[in-house]
Design a protein around this motif. Structure first.
Motif, PDB file in Angstrom:
ATOM      1  N   LEU A   1       0.804  -1.227   0.000  1.00  0.00           N
ATOM      2  CA  LEU A   1       0.000   0.000   0.000  1.00  0.00           C
ATOM      3  C   LEU A   1       0.837   1.278   0.000  1.00  0.00           C
ATOM      4  N   GLY A   2       2.153   1.127  -0.076  1.00  0.00           N
ATOM      5  CA  GLY A   2       3.017   2.297  -0.105  1.00  0.00           C
ATOM      6  C   GLY A   2       3.668   2.579   1.233  1.00  0.00           C
ATOM      7  N   THR A   3       4.693   3.426   1.197  1.00  0.00           N
ATOM      8  CA  THR A   3       5.490   3.716   2.388  1.00  0.00           C
ATOM      9  C   THR A   3       4.686   4.395   3.489  1.00  0.00           C
ATOM     10  N   ASP A   4       3.835   5.367   3.121  1.00  0.00           N
ATOM     11  CA  ASP A   4       3.051   6.084   4.130  1.00  0.00           C
ATOM     12  C   ASP A   4       2.098   5.142   4.857  1.00  0.00           C
ATOM     13  N   ALA A   5       1.419   4.293   4.093  1.00  0.00           N
ATOM     14  CA  ALA A   5       0.470   3.353   4.696  1.00  0.00           C
ATOM     15  C   ALA A   5       1.191   2.333   5.567  1.00  0.00           C
ATOM     16  N   LEU A   6       2.357   1.873   5.102  1.00  0.00           N
ATOM     17  CA  LEU A   6       3.117   0.892   5.862  1.00  0.00           C
ATOM     18  C   LEU A   6       3.600   1.488   7.186  1.00  0.00           C
ATOM     19  N   ALA A   7       4.079   2.725   7.136  1.00  0.00           N
ATOM     20  CA  ALA A   7       4.541   3.397   8.355  1.00  0.00           C
ATOM     21  C   ALA A   7       3.385   3.572   9.341  1.00  0.00           C
ATOM     22  N   ALA A   8       2.220   3.978   8.825  1.00  0.00           N
ATOM     23  CA  ALA A   8       1.036   4.147   9.676  1.00  0.00           C
ATOM     24  C   ALA A   8       0.608   2.812  10.273  1.00  0.00           C
ATOM     25  N   HIS A   9       0.686   1.762   9.467  1.00  0.00           N
ATOM     26  CA  HIS A   9       0.333   0.417   9.926  1.00  0.00           C
ATOM     27  C   HIS A   9       1.260  -0.020  11.059  1.00  0.00           C
ATOM     28  N   GLN A  10       2.548   0.253  10.939  1.00  0.00           N
ATOM     29  CA  GLN A  10       3.510  -0.136  11.962  1.00  0.00           C
ATOM     30  C   GLN A  10       3.258   0.593  13.281  1.00  0.00           C
ATOM     31  N   ILE A  11       2.870   1.861  13.202  1.00  0.00           N
ATOM     32  CA  ILE A  11       2.532   2.628  14.408  1.00  0.00           C
ATOM     33  C   ILE A  11       1.338   1.974  15.107  1.00  0.00           C
ATOM     34  N   ALA A  12       0.335   1.619  14.300  1.00  0.00           N
ATOM     35  CA  ALA A  12      -0.884   1.017  14.851  1.00  0.00           C
ATOM     36  C   ALA A  12      -0.608  -0.343  15.476  1.00  0.00           C
ATOM     37  N   ILE A  13       0.197  -1.148  14.789  1.00  0.00           N
ATOM     38  CA  ILE A  13       0.429  -2.503  15.297  1.00  0.00           C
ATOM     39  C   ILE A  13       1.301  -2.472  16.554  1.00  0.00           C
ATOM     40  N   SER A  14       2.202  -1.508  16.645  1.00  0.00           N
ATOM     41  CA  SER A  14       3.012  -1.361  17.855  1.00  0.00           C
ATOM     42  C   SER A  14       2.135  -0.997  19.045  1.00  0.00           C
ATOM     43  N   PHE A  15       1.210  -0.053  18.807  1.00  0.00           N
ATOM     44  CA  PHE A  15       0.295   0.354  19.880  1.00  0.00           C
ATOM     45  C   PHE A  15      -0.637  -0.790  20.271  1.00  0.00           C
ATOM     46  N   ALA A  16      -1.203  -1.474  19.260  1.00  0.00           N
ATOM     47  CA  ALA A  16      -2.135  -2.577  19.526  1.00  0.00           C
ATOM     48  C   ALA A  16      -1.453  -3.697  20.296  1.00  0.00           C
ATOM     49  N   THR A  17      -0.203  -3.995  19.935  1.00  0.00           N
ATOM     50  CA  THR A  17       0.545  -5.053  20.613  1.00  0.00           C
ATOM     51  C   THR A  17       0.798  -4.694  22.074  1.00  0.00           C
ATOM     52  N   LEU A  18       1.146  -3.432  22.310  1.00  0.00           N
ATOM     53  CA  LEU A  18       1.401  -2.971  23.674  1.00  0.00           C
ATOM     54  C   LEU A  18       0.147  -3.101  24.539  1.00  0.00           C
ATOM     55  N   VAL A  19      -0.977  -2.605  24.032  1.00  0.00           N
ATOM     56  CA  VAL A  19      -2.229  -2.631  24.789  1.00  0.00           C
ATOM     57  C   VAL A  19      -2.735  -4.057  24.971  1.00  0.00           C
ATOM     58  N   PHE A  20      -2.464  -4.925  23.992  1.00  0.00           N
ATOM     59  CA  PHE A  20      -2.924  -6.316  24.037  1.00  0.00           C
ATOM     60  C   PHE A  20      -2.345  -7.081  25.222  1.00  0.00           C
TER      61      PHE A  20
END
Length: 460
Positions: A269-288
């Motif tokens: 999906l491109g660099t911007d989407a990938l970077a945004a995805h990584q931010i989200a997955i880092s946060f989701a993993t922490l809260v999980f």
């Protein structure tokens, strides 16, 4: 009667907290190990960071899948604790080491061919594939302690009401890992300077040391010796361990691989989407880490009350843990939905014009993740409560249907067919989690509706 109920809920909440808080803390320390490795590798160069980070992520993801099967030992031990069958606990404990070593065989095969996973992700650079393969070969020496060592100790300590040991030891092992990685990456304190492969060697040694320390401390505790001794291996226990553990393993694989493949799809999906995805997955993993810890508490407490043959308390404990997780995750969700940019700001410079598009995408995903956390918290704990009833096969089927039949299908459709991009990936996964949350909670309700049948089934 009302006072009795209040006392039960108060005591049960304390028991849940006593189990869950040390587990959550130890999981955060384990995450800190990954962050430390990333920082140390990042100071070498970005290529080293990319290879080391991706390979380490694959290593631990696959190990965690197989490690989850050891939850079967926690179920059997907690039941024996509830039934006051102390002599049976050491048999389960020592036999689970054999079970863990058997799990290492398929895990080794998959990890040894991990370069194939990278090729599926579209990585065809032969130098990167070669470096990743050599990195993984070193890490493979650390697989037995991850699965049959630390993995086992971490699941049996909560069942023995000894979770506090994790609070004492895990921070120490995180520090050891950081020091060993720094030593072998940069050649500090007389160690050879190995760069990328120094991280693999440092992590491998740290995994062995952490296992020895945890086992030694557990075995030196006077109040635990009655459970861990005498040394006794009963191979007939391998069958119930496999019957309970393998479906848990497949269910864990369904969930972990869903997120792994979402990461692969985000790269398209491109660099911007990938970077945004990584931010989200880092946060989701922490809260999980919060519902994951409560899930293990649900597993132990429901199993304990089943073993004590008190089905009403098993039912109440299961729903108490589900409700507790839903309450905590709803609170987190409300903050995230209202202040999504605050979460993004923790990982990205939101004032830079170069990051403007990434910030917009990340904020949209974070709001979805906020809602997603509620159902994720419910399903995780409900599945833990079901394991406490020795119900693992049907939940495995429900997980496969929900995560892949619903979640992955909708994730790809929203992202690529509906052109919603990275937010679409998360929306699809969120719906899948909502389905499994409903199905698992409903199943727990119906299984506990008839106390007599529930006990007969769970005590087989």
């Amino acid at each position: 009667m009302q006072i009795t109920k209040q006392n039960f809920f108060k005591n049960e909440l304390m028991a849940i907290a006593y189990i869950a808080i040390p587990i959550a803390f130890s999981q955060l320390c384990q995450m800190a190990m990954g962050v430390t490795d990333t920082i140390l590798l990042g100071h070498v160069n970005k290529e080293t960071l990319a290879v080391g980070g991706l390979t380490t992520n694959i290593f631990f993801s696959i190990c965690i899948i197989f490690q989850s099967a050891l939850s079967a030992a926690a179920i059997l031990i907690a039941q024996n604790m509830g039934a006051k069958k102390i002599k049976e606990i050491s048999k389960v404990y020592w036999t689970t080491y054999v079970f863990g070593l058997l799990l290492c065989i398929p895990c080794f095969f998959i990890l040894y061919h991990s370069s194939t996973i990278l090729q599926w992700n579209g990585e065809h650079d032969q130098e990167i594939l070669t470096q990743s393969r050599h990195f993984m070969v070193i890490l493979l020496w650390g697989m037995p302690p991850v699965i049959a060592g630390t993995g086992l100790i971490r699941v049996i300590l909560p069942a023995l009401n000894a979770s506090k040991i994790l609070l004492q030891i895990t921070p120490i092992t995180a520090i050891i890992n950081g020091l060993l990685n720094a030593a072998f990456i940069y050649g500090l304190w007389g160690a050879p300077k190995m760069g990328l492969y120094g991280s693999a060697l440092g992590t491998t040694i740290a995994l062995w040391l952490s296992t020895f320390i945890l086992i030694e401390v557990a075995h030196c505790k006077k109040d635990l010796k009655q459970y861990l001794y005498p040394f006794a291996i009963d191979l007939s226990l391998l069958k119930p361990l496999a019957k309970l553990g393998l479906p848990i393993c497949v269910g864990a694989a369904a969930e972990i691989l869903l997120f792994l493949f979402a990461n692969f799809n985000a790269t398209k999906l491109g660099t911007d989407a990938l970077a945004a995805h990584q931010i989200a997955i880092s946060f989701a993993t922490l809260v999980f880490m919060i519902p994951l810890a409560i899930s293990q508490a649900a597993n132990v407490r429901v199993s304990y009350w089943v073993g004590a043959q008190k089905p009403y308390r098993a039912k109440k404990s299961g729903f108490l843990t589900v409700g507790l997780s839903a309450f905590i995750m709803t609170f987190i969700c409300s903050i995230v939905v209202i202040f999504p940019y605050f979460v993004v700001r923790l990982s990205l410079d939101t004032t830079s014009p170069d990051n403007a598009n990434t910030v917009i995408i990340a904020a949209a995903i974070i709001q979805i993740v906020g809602l997603f956390q509620i159902v994720d918290g419910i399903q995780t704990v409900a599945m833990g409560a079901l394991r406490g009833l020795k119900d693992t096969t049907i939940p495995m089927i429900l997980a496969l249907i929900s995560f892949w039949g619903v979640g992955y299908t909708l994730s790809v459709w929203f992202a690529f067919n509906k052109h919603w991009g990275a937010p679409g990936l998360w929306a699809g996964m969120g719906i899948g989690l909502g389905v499994i949350a409903f199905l698992s909670t409903t199943r727990f309700y119906f299984l506990t509706k008839n106390p007599k049948k529930m006990l007969q089934r769970a005590l087989k």
